[in-house]
Design a protein around this motif. Structure first.
Motif, PDB file in Angstrom:
ATOM      1  N   ARG A   7      73.618 -10.349  70.864  1.00 10.41           N
ATOM      2  CA  ARG A   7      73.443  -9.607  69.610  1.00 10.41           C
ATOM      3  C   ARG A   7      74.436 -10.123  68.579  1.00 10.41           C
ATOM      4  NH1 ARG A   7      70.586  -4.647  70.519  1.00 10.41           N
ATOM      5  NH2 ARG A   7      70.243  -4.316  72.745  1.00 10.41           N
ATOM      6  N   TYR A  25      67.054  -0.630  70.174  1.00 14.31           N
ATOM      7  CA  TYR A  25      66.250  -1.284  69.161  1.00 14.31           C
ATOM      8  C   TYR A  25      64.880  -1.570  69.737  1.00 14.31           C
ATOM      9  CZ  TYR A  25      71.030  -2.090  67.924  1.00 14.31           C
ATOM     10  OH  TYR A  25      72.350  -1.901  67.662  1.00 14.31           O
ATOM     11  N   ILE A  78      61.608  -4.617  63.478  1.00 16.26           N
ATOM     12  CA  ILE A  78      62.629  -4.280  64.460  1.00 16.26           C
ATOM     13  C   ILE A  78      63.717  -3.481  63.758  1.00 16.26           C
ATOM     14  CG2 ILE A  78      64.297  -5.170  66.115  1.00 16.26           C
ATOM     15  CD1 ILE A  78      62.636  -7.734  66.250  1.00 16.26           C
ATOM     16  N   GLY A  89      67.111  -2.381  62.819  1.00 22.65           N
ATOM     17  CA  GLY A  89      68.413  -3.007  62.991  1.00 22.65           C
ATOM     18  C   GLY A  89      68.974  -3.468  61.671  1.00 22.65           C
ATOM     19  N   PRO A 138      69.837  -6.430  66.525  1.00 21.14           N
ATOM     20  CA  PRO A 138      68.963  -6.543  67.694  1.00 21.14           C
ATOM     21  C   PRO A 138      69.372  -7.721  68.561  1.00 21.14           C
ATOM     22  CG  PRO A 138      67.851  -7.342  65.742  1.00 21.14           C
ATOM     23  CD  PRO A 138      69.135  -6.724  65.272  1.00 21.14           C
ATOM     24  N   ASP A 172      65.234  -8.543  72.187  1.00 21.92           N
ATOM     25  CA  ASP A 172      64.458  -7.675  71.302  1.00 21.92           C
ATOM     26  C   ASP A 172      63.528  -8.510  70.423  1.00 21.92           C
ATOM     27  OD1 ASP A 172      65.671  -5.322  72.196  1.00 21.92           O
ATOM     28  OD2 ASP A 172      67.296  -5.487  70.742  1.00 21.92           O
TER      29      ASP A 172
END
Length: 544
Positions: free
Chosen positions: A81, A219, A353, A355, A361, A365
């Protein structure tokens, strides 16, 4: 304690302890953000990345350090991430390369693996910046290979010393760090990990105690936001085999949706929503051994979330699922705030998504969204500079025709979508979307979480901060005078429109009054507002 050699179980205990230490200290690492804004997330990203890595290998019984480090590296890769998480995953990918094929290693061999970690991290960054986590791991790798000892514990003690000394020098290498009176946050996160690894050895593998932390939001891609659930069972598992072809992917598409199909070396990670998880597992078992099997009843979860009484469910129909027609294009976008999410969906984004800052994310993800997109060509809009590396990593893993447009802000993402032509060739669209980034100026308004000085400006805790792109331009104690001045710095003779995405903490009555004054001031420009409902940022501003 002295260890002349360490094996896979020793290494597993070292990284497990390091993961606990980083989870305990992630808030401190977050606080080292150069800018005094409320969304420093380096520690959080590194902790979530490393936790994902350790979770991947936690139950391993292997004593082979090469095998354990390889699985750990895969977990870090998929769980990475933010930029700091991606770099950390590359460090441990290099370490795994250095340990490849080894049952156990001595101190010098482990030092060489750290040097490989440094090389891997530098290769992953297009323009390496000294004074960061890269400098710390490079100094550690170079110095430890020159240090002679037959004790791995002694070596790791030196590793911590070298990392600490290098970290203290980072403010001299990066003026921004010196001005903010902090060391590099990524380097600090790495130091915490290395300390945790050393402490495991030194204590005879006594694990650190966990400190209770608040949970972070998960997420998820927008595909599964509908209240009606088509397929009832979320099924996840790993096949310990390398697929010979894509026949199993085709089989999954006939059995359900929300498919994630990731082949990596000799493992295959699968996620699918289906009404027949038993049939899917039976078919997968023909390829190899199954592990990490998880099946969840999504209809039951949904009823529990909605707090509705149980209702009768019909038996799943046996008719084959008709495969959806493949589209030419699909867009994946990252955004924060319900209102901004709706803007992207209205502009044709297939998968949004959740985030952004503080909520980056993971690579996995993004891979999940890519694998779920039923399109020939897929564009990813990260809309945050800290997500671009993870997006590129997902692109490399997916095996699909993916294009990452390096949007760093929400306005840039919106501008890219408005430049898209569904009738044009993919290369033409890619060039147009890239060019669109420079057509919009991006501003944002948040608040200071601590006292500091940035580029000659004194900042006090609680001040409002006006940022142009990623630089603080205006500091004031009053919100709307700051917004007005920030917009002044953004508007020029070529400007035609101003758009304000207002956040969840904005008083609508006060904003309506300000908006009226703004329309009067810029009567020749289109002035628009959108209820973005984003956290932490009072306003995100686009000027075109």
């Amino acid at each position: 304690m002295k260890y002349n050699k360490i094996n896979g179980q020793h290494f597993l205990s070292m990284v497990t302890n390091a993961s606990i230490r980083l989870e305990n200290e992630k808030a401190y690492v977050d606080s080292l953000n150069v800018f005094p804004v409320p969304d420093g997330d380096t520690g959080t990203n590194m902790s979530m990345t490393f936790t994902a890595a350790v979770d991947e290998v936690r139950n391993s019984k292997s004593t082979n350090i090469g095998e354990v480090s390889k699985v750990l590296a895969k977990g870090a890769l998929m769980g990475a991430r933010g930029n700091s998480g991606v770099i950390l995953s590359q460090i441990f990918r290099g370490i795994a390369k250095g340990l490849e094929g080894k049952e156990e290693v001595n101190a010098y061999e482990f030092a060489l693996s750290l040097l490989e970690g440094s090389k891997s991290a530098y290769r992953a960054v297009m323009r390496p910046t000294e004074g960061t986590i890269l400098t710390v791991i490079r100094e550690v790798g170079e110095k430890t290979t020159e240090y002679h000892t037959d004790d791995v514990t002694d070596l790791m003690e030196k590793v911590v010393t070298f990392a600490d000394e290098t970290l203290e020098k980072t403010p001299e290498l990066l003026p921004q760090l010196k001005a903010a009176n902090v060391v590099d946050s990524g380097g600090m996160g790495l130091l915490v990990i290395l300390k945790g690894m050393y402490e495991a050895l030194e204590s005879g593998f006594k694990m650190a105690e966990k400190v209770e932390q608040k949970s972070f939001e998960e997420y998820v891609a927008a595909r599964d936001t509908h209240t009606e659930i088509t397929f009832g069972y979320c099924t996840e598992f790993i096949v310990l085999a390398k697929p010979e072809n894509d026949s199993f992917r085709d089989y999954l598409e006939s059995m359900g949706d929300s498919i994630v199909y990731v082949a990596f070396d000799d493992i295959l990670k699968i996620h699918v929503h289906t009404d027949n998880p038993g049939l899917v597992l039976a078919e997968a078992a023909k390829m190899g051994e199954l592990t990490k099997i998880k099946i969840e009843n999504m209809r039951e979860q949904h009823r529990n979330l909605q707090d509705t009484p149980d209702v009768h469910m019909e038996a799943p129909k046996s008719e084959p699922v008709v495969e959806a027609v493949k589209e030419k294009y699909a867009f994946i976008s990252v955004s924060m705030g319900e209102g901004i999410r709706e803007v992207f969906e209205d502009l044709g984004v297939s998968y949004v998504i959740s985030g952004g800052q503080t909520m980056n994310p993971s690579t996995q993800d993004i891979v999940k969204a890519v694998e779920s997109a039923n399109a020939e060509h897929i564009f990813i809009l990260p809309n945050n500079k800290n997500i671009i590396m993870a997006a590129n990593q997902a692109k490399d893993i997916s095996g699909k025709d993916v294009y990452v447009i390096p949007t760093k802000t929400i306005p840039q993402g919106v501008a890219a979508l408005t430049a898209f032509n569904p009738e044009a060739a993919v290369e033409t669209n890619y060039d147009a979307l890239l060019a669109s980034i420079s057509t919009v100026k991006s501003g944002s308004v948040t608040y200071a979480v601590r006292d500091t000085e940035i580029e000659g400006m004194a900042v006090k805790q609680g001040d409002y901060l006006g940022l142009l792109e990623s630089k603080i331009k205006v500091v004031k104690r009053d919100l709307y005078p700051l917004v007005d001045e920030l917009i002044d710095t953004m508007v020029d003779e070529d400007s035609s429109s101003i758009t304000l995405f207002y956040g969840e903490d904005v008083n609508e009555e006060e904003f309506t009054q300000f908006l009226s004054e703004l329309e009067e001031k810029y009567e020749d420009l289109d002035v628009m507002s959108v209820a973005g409902k984003q956290p932490l940022y009072y306003f995100i501003i686009a000027v075109e």
